[in-house]
Design a protein around this motif. Sequence first.
Motif, PDB file in Angstrom:
ATOM      1  N   GLY A  13      46.449  -2.782 -87.072  1.00 60.58           N
ATOM      2  CA  GLY A  13      46.555  -2.536 -88.504  1.00 60.58           C
ATOM      3  C   GLY A  13      47.382  -3.545 -89.267  1.00 60.58           C
ATOM      4  N   THR A  14      47.972  -4.500 -88.597  1.00 63.78           N
ATOM      5  CA  THR A  14      48.755  -5.543 -89.271  1.00 63.78           C
ATOM      6  C   THR A  14      47.835  -6.703 -89.650  1.00 63.78           C
ATOM      7  OG1 THR A  14      49.339  -6.581 -87.162  1.00 63.78           O
ATOM      8  CG2 THR A  14      50.850  -4.903 -88.028  1.00 63.78           C
ATOM      9  N   PRO A  15      48.258  -7.541 -90.621  1.00 69.16           N
ATOM     10  CA  PRO A  15      47.393  -8.646 -91.053  1.00 69.16           C
ATOM     11  C   PRO A  15      47.061  -9.612 -89.922  1.00 69.16           C
ATOM     12  CG  PRO A  15      49.115  -8.259 -92.672  1.00 69.16           C
ATOM     13  CD  PRO A  15      49.469  -7.413 -91.475  1.00 69.16           C
ATOM     14  N   ALA A  16      45.810 -10.016 -89.880  1.00 70.89           N
ATOM     15  CA  ALA A  16      45.349 -11.000 -88.897  1.00 70.89           C
ATOM     16  C   ALA A  16      45.351 -12.372 -89.563  1.00 70.89           C
ATOM     17  CB  ALA A  16      43.952 -10.643 -88.406  1.00 70.89           C
ATOM     18  N   ASP A  22      41.534 -17.687 -80.589  1.00 70.81           N
ATOM     19  CA  ASP A  22      42.708 -17.366 -81.394  1.00 70.81           C
ATOM     20  C   ASP A  22      43.009 -15.867 -81.282  1.00 70.81           C
ATOM     21  OD1 ASP A  22      44.478 -18.336 -83.896  1.00 70.81           O
ATOM     22  OD2 ASP A  22      43.703 -16.313 -84.264  1.00 70.81           O
ATOM     23  N   PRO A  23      44.224 -15.478 -80.900  1.00 73.81           N
ATOM     24  CA  PRO A  23      44.534 -14.058 -80.665  1.00 73.81           C
ATOM     25  C   PRO A  23      44.317 -13.177 -81.892  1.00 73.81           C
ATOM     26  CG  PRO A  23      46.231 -15.458 -79.701  1.00 73.81           C
ATOM     27  CD  PRO A  23      45.361 -16.349 -80.535  1.00 73.81           C
ATOM     28  N   ASP A  24      44.723 -13.651 -83.062  1.00 77.50           N
ATOM     29  CA  ASP A  24      44.549 -12.840 -84.263  1.00 77.50           C
ATOM     30  C   ASP A  24      43.073 -12.666 -84.604  1.00 77.50           C
ATOM     31  OD1 ASP A  24      47.342 -12.934 -84.364  1.00 77.50           O
ATOM     32  OD2 ASP A  24      47.343 -13.026 -86.555  1.00 77.50           O
ATOM     33  N   PHE A  25      42.290 -13.725 -84.424  1.00 73.60           N
ATOM     34  CA  PHE A  25      40.858 -13.625 -84.680  1.00 73.60           C
ATOM     35  C   PHE A  25      40.217 -12.600 -83.746  1.00 73.60           C
ATOM     36  CE2 PHE A  25      36.490 -14.838 -83.632  1.00 73.60           C
ATOM     37  CZ  PHE A  25      35.907 -14.812 -84.889  1.00 73.60           C
ATOM     38  N   SER A  72      41.618 -10.147 -82.193  1.00 70.19           N
ATOM     39  CA  SER A  72      42.100  -8.803 -82.511  1.00 70.19           C
ATOM     40  C   SER A  72      41.388  -8.256 -83.746  1.00 70.19           C
ATOM     41  CB  SER A  72      43.615  -8.826 -82.737  1.00 70.19           C
ATOM     42  OG  SER A  72      44.106  -7.508 -82.907  1.00 70.19           O
ATOM     43  N   HIS A  73      41.100  -9.133 -84.702  1.00 69.08           N
ATOM     44  CA  HIS A  73      40.355  -8.702 -85.886  1.00 69.08           C
ATOM     45  C   HIS A  73      38.941  -8.260 -85.502  1.00 69.08           C
ATOM     46  CE1 HIS A  73      38.838  -8.408 -89.910  1.00 69.08           C
ATOM     47  NE2 HIS A  73      38.008  -9.417 -89.739  1.00 69.08           N
ATOM     48  N   VAL A  74      38.306  -8.997 -84.625  1.00 72.03           N
ATOM     49  CA  VAL A  74      36.976  -8.608 -84.152  1.00 72.03           C
ATOM     50  C   VAL A  74      37.031  -7.233 -83.490  1.00 72.03           C
ATOM     51  CG1 VAL A  74      35.092  -9.175 -82.580  1.00 72.03           C
ATOM     52  CG2 VAL A  74      36.198 -10.995 -83.901  1.00 72.03           C
ATOM     53  N   SER A  75      38.063  -6.997 -82.692  1.00 72.07           N
ATOM     54  CA  SER A  75      38.220  -5.687 -82.049  1.00 72.07           C
ATOM     55  C   SER A  75      38.374  -4.583 -83.089  1.00 72.07           C
ATOM     56  CB  SER A  75      39.439  -5.700 -81.127  1.00 72.07           C
ATOM     57  OG  SER A  75      39.245  -6.573 -80.044  1.00 72.07           O
ATOM     58  N   MET A  76      39.143  -4.866 -84.135  1.00 67.93           N
ATOM     59  CA  MET A  76      39.323  -3.882 -85.201  1.00 67.93           C
ATOM     60  C   MET A  76      37.992  -3.556 -85.872  1.00 67.93           C
ATOM     61  SD  MET A  76      39.488  -3.181 -88.658  1.00 67.93           S
ATOM     62  CE  MET A  76      39.504  -4.821 -89.406  1.00 67.93           C
ATOM     63  N   LEU A  77      37.195  -4.573 -86.144  1.00 62.93           N
ATOM     64  CA  LEU A  77      35.882  -4.341 -86.762  1.00 62.93           C
ATOM     65  C   LEU A  77      35.007  -3.489 -85.853  1.00 62.93           C
ATOM     66  CD1 LEU A  77      35.148  -7.932 -88.144  1.00 62.93           C
ATOM     67  CD2 LEU A  77      35.694  -5.908 -89.503  1.00 62.93           C
TER      68      LEU A  77
END
Length: 270
Positions: free
Chosen positions: A184-187, A246-249, A251-256
Motif C-alpha cells: 500500500g505504500t507508493p511504488a 526493479d523491486p518497486d515495479f 511489487s506494483h504488478v503484484s498489487m494490481l
Amino acid sequence: MKINHIHVLYFSPTGGTEKIARFFAGELGKRLGLEPEYISFTKPREREKEHRFGPQDLVVMASPVYAGRLPNKLMPEYKAKIFGEGTPAVPLCVFGNRSPDEALRELVLLLESNGFQAAGGAAFAGRHAFSDKVGQGRPDGEDLARIADFAAQVAEKLTGDTLPPLELDRSEIGPYYTPLKADGTPAKFLKAKPLTDWSKCFRCGACARACPMGSIDRSTMEAVGLCIKCQACVRKCTLHAKYFEDPDFLSHVSMLEQNYTRRAEHQILI
C-alpha cells in the motif's frame, strides 16, 4: 453533418489500443458508409508529421491510459501535432482494467483546445500492459458489443446538423495516479528500465524496433534513453529475453494482480 472521411490516430505500443480503435472505427464506418484511414502515432518517426483536419473529416483519437492520465511524455506531442478546424472527433482511451481516472476527460479537453468538437468519447477496459492476469481476455465479446453500441450512438448523433457540446466537467485536470506496492505504500519505479537475459537474446532487434521512444540501442539491445514502462519490448520479444526486475515495479504488478482482476466498467460520454 456531412462526413467524407474517417481518420483514426492511435498510440499503441503493445497493440491493445489499436485493436479497440480499429474495431470501433470499423463499426462506425459501416454505419456511415465510409472506410476508415488508420494513422499510427506510435513510433518516433510516425510522430514527426503534423496532422490537420477539416469540418468534413471525422477523427477518432485513441490513447492508452498511464497512471490515470494520458501518457505524460506523449501528451505534448498530441497537443503539438494534431489539429482540427471545427472537426468532429471521438476520443477513445484504453485502460488496463484498473480505472480510466482523468484520462478521457483530459483527452476531450485537449482535442477541444485544438479545434475539434467531441461527438462522444469513451474509455474502454483492456488487458493491462504489466500483467496478463489484469484484464485477462479483454476486450471480450461483451466488451465488443458495447463498443459497437457506442459506435451506433455516435453515428446517430452525427446525422444531426450540429454537435452540441458534451456535458463534461471542464475544471482543471487532477494529478496522476500514484502507483502502489503490495503493502500500500507508493511504488517508485520512474527510473526502472528493461534488462536483457543474454542467454536468450540473439540480437534480432525486435525490442529496438518496438520501442515507441526509440530508447533501445539497436547495436547493443540495451535501454539507453527514456523508458515509459509501456512493455512493448517485453511483449514483442518472442524469446522472453526482456524483463524488469526493479523491486518497486514488481511489487506494483503484484498489487494490481491482487486488487484489479475484477471486471472494470467502461466510461462512456455521448
